[in-house]
Design a protein around this motif. Structure first.
Motif, PDB file in Angstrom:
ATOM      1  N   ALA A  61       0.829  -1.207   0.000  1.00 29.86           N
ATOM      2  CA  ALA A  61       0.000   0.000   0.000  1.00 29.86           C
ATOM      3  C   ALA A  61       0.861   1.254   0.000  1.00 29.86           C
ATOM      4  O   ALA A  61       0.585   2.211  -0.735  1.00 29.86           O
ATOM      5  CB  ALA A  61      -0.936  -0.006   1.210  1.00 29.86           C
ATOM      6  N   LEU A  62       1.914   1.265   0.813  1.00 26.39           N
ATOM      7  CA  LEU A  62       2.800   2.434   0.873  1.00 26.39           C
ATOM      8  C   LEU A  62       3.512   2.655  -0.453  1.00 26.39           C
ATOM      9  O   LEU A  62       3.769   3.799  -0.850  1.00 26.39           O
ATOM     10  CB  LEU A  62       3.822   2.258   2.002  1.00 26.39           C
ATOM     11  CG  LEU A  62       3.281   2.385   3.429  1.00 26.39           C
ATOM     12  CD1 LEU A  62       4.329   1.918   4.433  1.00 26.39           C
ATOM     13  CD2 LEU A  62       2.873   3.817   3.724  1.00 26.39           C
ATOM     14  N   LEU A  63       3.820   1.567  -1.151  1.00 23.63           N
ATOM     15  CA  LEU A  63       4.501   1.673  -2.442  1.00 23.63           C
ATOM     16  C   LEU A  63       3.522   1.935  -3.583  1.00 23.63           C
ATOM     17  O   LEU A  63       3.945   2.005  -4.740  1.00 23.63           O
ATOM     18  CB  LEU A  63       5.290   0.385  -2.724  1.00 23.63           C
ATOM     19  CG  LEU A  63       6.509   0.140  -1.832  1.00 23.63           C
ATOM     20  CD1 LEU A  63       7.063  -1.259  -2.062  1.00 23.63           C
ATOM     21  CD2 LEU A  63       7.587   1.177  -2.089  1.00 23.63           C
ATOM     22  N   ARG A  64       2.239   2.078  -3.256  1.00 27.27           N
ATOM     23  CA  ARG A  64       1.206   2.372  -4.255  1.00 27.27           C
ATOM     24  C   ARG A  64       1.139   1.305  -5.349  1.00 27.27           C
ATOM     25  O   ARG A  64       0.974   1.615  -6.529  1.00 27.27           O
ATOM     26  CB  ARG A  64       1.437   3.740  -4.887  1.00 27.27           C
ATOM     27  CG  ARG A  64       1.437   4.917  -3.937  1.00 27.27           C
ATOM     28  CD  ARG A  64       0.081   5.124  -3.290  1.00 27.27           C
ATOM     29  NE  ARG A  64      -0.038   6.455  -2.689  1.00 27.27           N
ATOM     30  CZ  ARG A  64       0.404   6.803  -1.482  1.00 27.27           C
ATOM     31  NH1 ARG A  64       1.017   5.895  -0.734  1.00 27.27           N
ATOM     32  NH2 ARG A  64       0.219   8.014  -1.014  1.00 27.27           N
ATOM     33  N   VAL A  65       1.281   0.034  -4.958  1.00 32.03           N
ATOM     34  CA  VAL A  65       1.090  -1.056  -5.921  1.00 32.03           C
ATOM     35  C   VAL A  65      -0.403  -1.104  -6.229  1.00 32.03           C
ATOM     36  O   VAL A  65      -1.219  -1.319  -5.329  1.00 32.03           O
ATOM     37  CB  VAL A  65       1.570  -2.402  -5.350  1.00 32.03           C
ATOM     38  CG1 VAL A  65       1.338  -3.525  -6.352  1.00 32.03           C
ATOM     39  CG2 VAL A  65       3.052  -2.317  -4.981  1.00 32.03           C
TER      40      VAL A  65
ATOM     41  N   TYR B 265       4.874  11.134  -4.661  1.00 30.10           N
ATOM     42  CA  TYR B 265       4.964   9.722  -5.037  1.00 30.10           C
ATOM     43  C   TYR B 265       3.601   9.167  -5.429  1.00 30.10           C
ATOM     44  O   TYR B 265       3.506   8.306  -6.312  1.00 30.10           O
ATOM     45  CB  TYR B 265       5.542   8.915  -3.877  1.00 30.10           C
ATOM     46  CG  TYR B 265       5.794   7.463  -4.209  1.00 30.10           C
ATOM     47  CD1 TYR B 265       6.934   7.071  -4.899  1.00 30.10           C
ATOM     48  CD2 TYR B 265       4.878   6.482  -3.850  1.00 30.10           C
ATOM     49  CE1 TYR B 265       7.162   5.734  -5.212  1.00 30.10           C
ATOM     50  CE2 TYR B 265       5.097   5.149  -4.151  1.00 30.10           C
ATOM     51  CZ  TYR B 265       6.245   4.784  -4.834  1.00 30.10           C
ATOM     52  OH  TYR B 265       6.464   3.465  -5.148  1.00 30.10           O
ATOM     53  N   SER B 266       2.547   9.675  -4.797  1.00 35.51           N
ATOM     54  CA  SER B 266       1.204   9.195  -5.130  1.00 35.51           C
ATOM     55  C   SER B 266       0.795   9.618  -6.538  1.00 35.51           C
ATOM     56  O   SER B 266      -0.088   9.011  -7.141  1.00 35.51           O
ATOM     57  CB  SER B 266       0.184   9.719  -4.117  1.00 35.51           C
ATOM     58  OG  SER B 266       0.185  11.134  -4.096  1.00 35.51           O
ATOM     59  N   ASP B 267       1.451  10.655  -7.077  1.00 36.90           N
ATOM     60  CA  ASP B 267       1.147  11.125  -8.430  1.00 36.90           C
ATOM     61  C   ASP B 267       2.027  10.459  -9.483  1.00 36.90           C
ATOM     62  O   ASP B 267       1.589  10.227 -10.611  1.00 36.90           O
ATOM     63  CB  ASP B 267       1.316  12.641  -8.520  1.00 36.90           C
ATOM     64  CG  ASP B 267       0.369  13.390  -7.596  1.00 36.90           C
ATOM     65  OD1 ASP B 267      -0.773  12.922  -7.439  1.00 36.90           O
ATOM     66  OD2 ASP B 267       0.781  14.409  -7.024  1.00 36.90           O
ATOM     67  N   ASN B 268       3.282  10.174  -9.121  1.00 39.06           N
ATOM     68  CA  ASN B 268       4.221   9.627 -10.098  1.00 39.06           C
ATOM     69  C   ASN B 268       5.273   8.816  -9.348  1.00 39.06           C
ATOM     70  O   ASN B 268       6.128   9.381  -8.654  1.00 39.06           O
ATOM     71  CB  ASN B 268       4.881  10.751 -10.898  1.00 39.06           C
ATOM     72  CG  ASN B 268       5.622  10.241 -12.120  1.00 39.06           C
ATOM     73  OD1 ASN B 268       6.344   9.244 -12.071  1.00 39.06           O
ATOM     74  ND2 ASN B 268       5.462  10.928 -13.237  1.00 39.06           N
ATOM     75  N   ARG B 269       5.207   7.496  -9.473  1.00 37.30           N
ATOM     76  CA  ARG B 269       6.127   6.629  -8.734  1.00 37.30           C
ATOM     77  C   ARG B 269       7.562   6.797  -9.204  1.00 37.30           C
ATOM     78  O   ARG B 269       8.502   6.601  -8.424  1.00 37.30           O
ATOM     79  CB  ARG B 269       5.710   5.161  -8.872  1.00 37.30           C
ATOM     80  CG  ARG B 269       4.390   4.841  -8.200  1.00 37.30           C
ATOM     81  CD  ARG B 269       3.928   3.426  -8.515  1.00 37.30           C
ATOM     82  NE  ARG B 269       4.671   2.423  -7.785  1.00 37.30           N
ATOM     83  CZ  ARG B 269       4.573   1.120  -8.003  1.00 37.30           C
ATOM     84  NH1 ARG B 269       3.767   0.666  -8.956  1.00 37.30           N
ATOM     85  NH2 ARG B 269       5.290   0.257  -7.309  1.00 37.30           N
ATOM     86  N   ARG B 270       7.770   7.147 -10.486  1.00 38.55           N
ATOM     87  CA  ARG B 270       9.125   7.264 -11.017  1.00 38.55           C
ATOM     88  C   ARG B 270       9.809   8.551 -10.548  1.00 38.55           C
ATOM     89  O   ARG B 270      10.954   8.525 -10.098  1.00 38.55           O
ATOM     90  CB  ARG B 270       9.100   7.223 -12.545  1.00 38.55           C
ATOM     91  CG  ARG B 270       8.768   5.859 -13.133  1.00 38.55           C
ATOM     92  CD  ARG B 270       9.924   4.880 -12.978  1.00 38.55           C
ATOM     93  NE  ARG B 270      11.148   5.375 -13.587  1.00 38.55           N
ATOM     94  CZ  ARG B 270      11.455   5.270 -14.865  1.00 38.55           C
ATOM     95  NH1 ARG B 270      10.607   4.682 -15.689  1.00 38.55           N
ATOM     96  NH2 ARG B 270      12.601   5.718 -15.328  1.00 38.55           N
TER      97      ARG B 270
END
Length: 443
Positions: A137-141, A399-404
Motif C-alpha cells: 500500500a505504501l509503495l502504491r502497488v 509519489y502518489s502522483d508519479n512513482r518514477r
C-alpha cells in the motif's frame, strides 16, 4: 482488454507473504505449468529433488538459487524471473518472507504493478501478511492478489477461504488498496494456479495466471504529465551535424511531441521540443518508457540531472518530507549527511528530522497506520517519515502522483552504500533555515 493488446503488454509483479507460505513453490508451479521452464532446468531440479529422497520435483528450487536458500529452505534475496504466455509478458520478483528481509520485499515491489500476497490456509492472516500488505500500500502497488495457499491441507474448505479473504480484504481496504482479488490455490498440487481446480467447484473466479494475463496494466501515457530526466548531453560536433545538441534519456512518464512547450527544471526556463530522435531516426512523438534523444528549440544550459517536463510541473524545492524504507544496517538519524539520488540527479542532503516510525503491524486506527517516536532514528527494515534539506533544488512529484519521479534513494557519501529508499510527499515551499556551520557547509 484484447488479446492483441495483451500480447505486447508487460506486467511486473511481486510475490510476498510469510515464511513457508509457499511463495517459491507457487512461482515454480507457475513457471512449470505455463511451459516456461527449460528442459535442462527441470532436469536439474528433478535430480536435486531425488538426491533429497523426494519423488516429485521440488518446484521451489526453480527460484531459490542461492546455496543458503537451498540449504535453509527459505528465500533470502529477491529472485527475478522472466516468462511469457501467448497473451502477455511477465517480470516476476519472488521476494523473501522473513521479517529481517522486509527491505528485499520493498526492493522487489517498488516497480511492481501487482503484488501476490500468499497466506497459508492453516494459519490465516499473520503479522508478516499485514506487513507485506502495508508495504504494498505504501509503495502504491495498484493491484493486489490474495493467494490462499495450501487449500489441500484444509480439505479445500470454502469457509476457511472465505474467512481469510474477508479479513485480508478489510485490512487492505483500510490501507487504501482498492483492487484486491482472493484466489484459493494449492501451489504444490497446482489447483487454480494455471488450471482450474476440480476440488473447488465452489470458486467461480479466475485462476491466478488468468488474472495475471487479464489485469489492466500501466496507464494511458497521454493522461500523465511528461517527465524526461536528462541522462546525457549529446554534442557530436561533426561536419554533418555541426550544431547538433541533443538530450538523451528515458521518458519516465507521459508523452512528448515535437512542438510541445516544456519547462527545464530546476532552472525554470521554458522552450519547445524541436525534434525527437529514436533509434537513429526522427520521430514525431515519444512515450514512456521509451529511451530517446530530445532536441530543444533554444540553446539553454541543460545538463545531466535536469528534468524536461510538460504539463503541470513540480515546484523545485530544497525541503523534502518523505516516507522512507530504511535498507541499511547502519541507522538513519537526524543530522546525518547523505547523498540523495533522484532520477539522474545526485545532490548532497542533510537529514533534518526523523519525524516518526510507522508501526505497520499495529491495528489500523482512524488516522491510518500507527506512528511511533523514533528518537534513535530508523533501523534496518524500518519505515518512517523524514525531513530532508538538499544542497540544490530538486523537482520531485508526489509519489502518489508519479512513482518514477516521486521516488529517490539516500546514499552513504563515504562508500556509496544505498541507505534508504524514499517516497516524496507533497513538496512544500522552501523556508529560511538556520543551522550550524557544519550543516551549512554540507547543504
Amino acid at each position: 482488454m484484447s488479446t492483441a493488446t495483451n500480447a505486447t503488454s508487460l506486467l511486473r509483479f511481486a510475490t510476498a507473504g510469510s515464511v513457508d507460505d509457499g511463495k517459491s513453490t507457487l512461482v515454480g508451479r507457475l513457471l512449470h505449468d505455463s511451459k516456461s521452464v527449460l528442459a535442462d532446468q527441470l532436469e536439474a531440479v528433478e535430480h536435486a529433488s531425488r538426491s533429497r529422497g523426494q519423488e516429485a520435483p521440488d518446484l521451489a528450487l526453480l527460484t531459490d538459487g542461492l546455496r543458503a536458500e537451498r540449504e535453509q529452505g527459505i528465500t533470502i534475496d529477491v529472485a527475478y524471473r522472466y516468462f511469457a504466455t501467448p497473451r502477455r509478458r511477465f517480470i516476476l520478483a519472488d521476494t523473501p518472507g522473513h521479517v529481517q528481509y522486509t527491505r528485499n520485499m520493498v526492493t522487489g515491489a517498488s516497480t511492481a504493478e501487482l503484488a501476490v500476497v500468499l497466506v497459508d490456509a492453516r494459519n490465516g492472516v499473520v503479522e508478516q501478511t499485514r506487513r507485506h500488505a502495508a508495504v504494498a500500500a505504501l509503495l502504491r502497488v495498484p493491484h493486489v492478489v490474495l493467494a490462499v495457499n495450501k487449500m489441500d491441507l484444509v480439505d479445500y474448505a470454502e469457509p476457511v477461504f472465505a474467512a481469510i479473504a474477508a479479513e485480508f480484504t478489510a485490512y487492505a481496504a483500510s490501507l487504501g488498496v482498492k483492487d484486491v482479488l482472493a484466489v484459493p490455490i494449492s501451489a504444490l498440487a497446482g489447483d487454480n494456479v494455471v488450471e482450474p481446480s476440480a476440488h473447488m467447484d465452489w470458486y467461480g473466479g479466475p485462476t491466478l495466471l488468468e488474472h495475471l494475463e487479464t489485469v489492466p496494466v500501466g496507464s494511458d501515457p497521454g493522461a500523465e504529465p511528461a517527465r524526461f530526466p536528462v541522462q546525457y548531453v549529446i554534442r557530436p560536433q561533426t561536419e554533418e551535424h555541426p550544431d547538433y545538441r541533443g538530450y538523451a534519456g528515458q521518458l519516465a512518464s507521459g508523452v512528448l511531441r515535437v512542438g510541445d512547450t516544456v519547462t527545464v527544471l530546476p532552472s525554470g526556463h521554458t522552450t519547445t521540443v524541436a525534434g525527437i530522435d529514436a533509434l537513429g531516426r526522427q520521430a514525431d512523438a515519444a512515450w514512456a518508457p521509451q529511451s530517446v534523444t530530445v532536441r530543444l528549440a533554444d540553446d539553454l544550459d541543460v545538463s545531466r540531472g535536469d528534468l524536461i517536463a510538460a504539463g503541470p510541473v513540480p515546484v523545485p524545492t530544497k525541503d523534502i518530507e518523505a516516507t522512507v524504507s530504511h535498507l541499511s544496517e547502519r541507522p538513519l538519524r537526524a543530522g546525518d549527511k547523505v547523498l540523495l539520488k533522484h532520477t539522474t540527479r545526485t545532490v548532497r542532503a542533510l537529514v533534518k528530522d526523523v519525524a516518526y516510525r510507522i508501526d505497520i503491524t499495529a491495528p489500523i486506527g482512524e488516522g491510518g497506520l500507527e506512528q511511533r517516536p523514533a528518537p534513535d532514528g530508523l533501523n534496518v527494515n524500518d519505515i518512517g517519515r523524514v525531513v530532508l534539506r538538499t544542497a540544490e533544488p530538486l523537482a520531485l512529484d508526489g509519489y502518489s502522483d508519479n512513482r518514477r519521479t516521486g521516488s529517490f534513494l539516500l546514499i552513504d557519501p563515504a562508500d556509496g552504500t544505498t541507505l534508504t529508499a524514499g517516497m516524496a510527499g507533497e513538496a512544500f515551499a522552501t523556508v529560511p533555515t538556520t543551522g550550524t556551520p557544519d550543516e551549512e557547509d554540507w547543504v
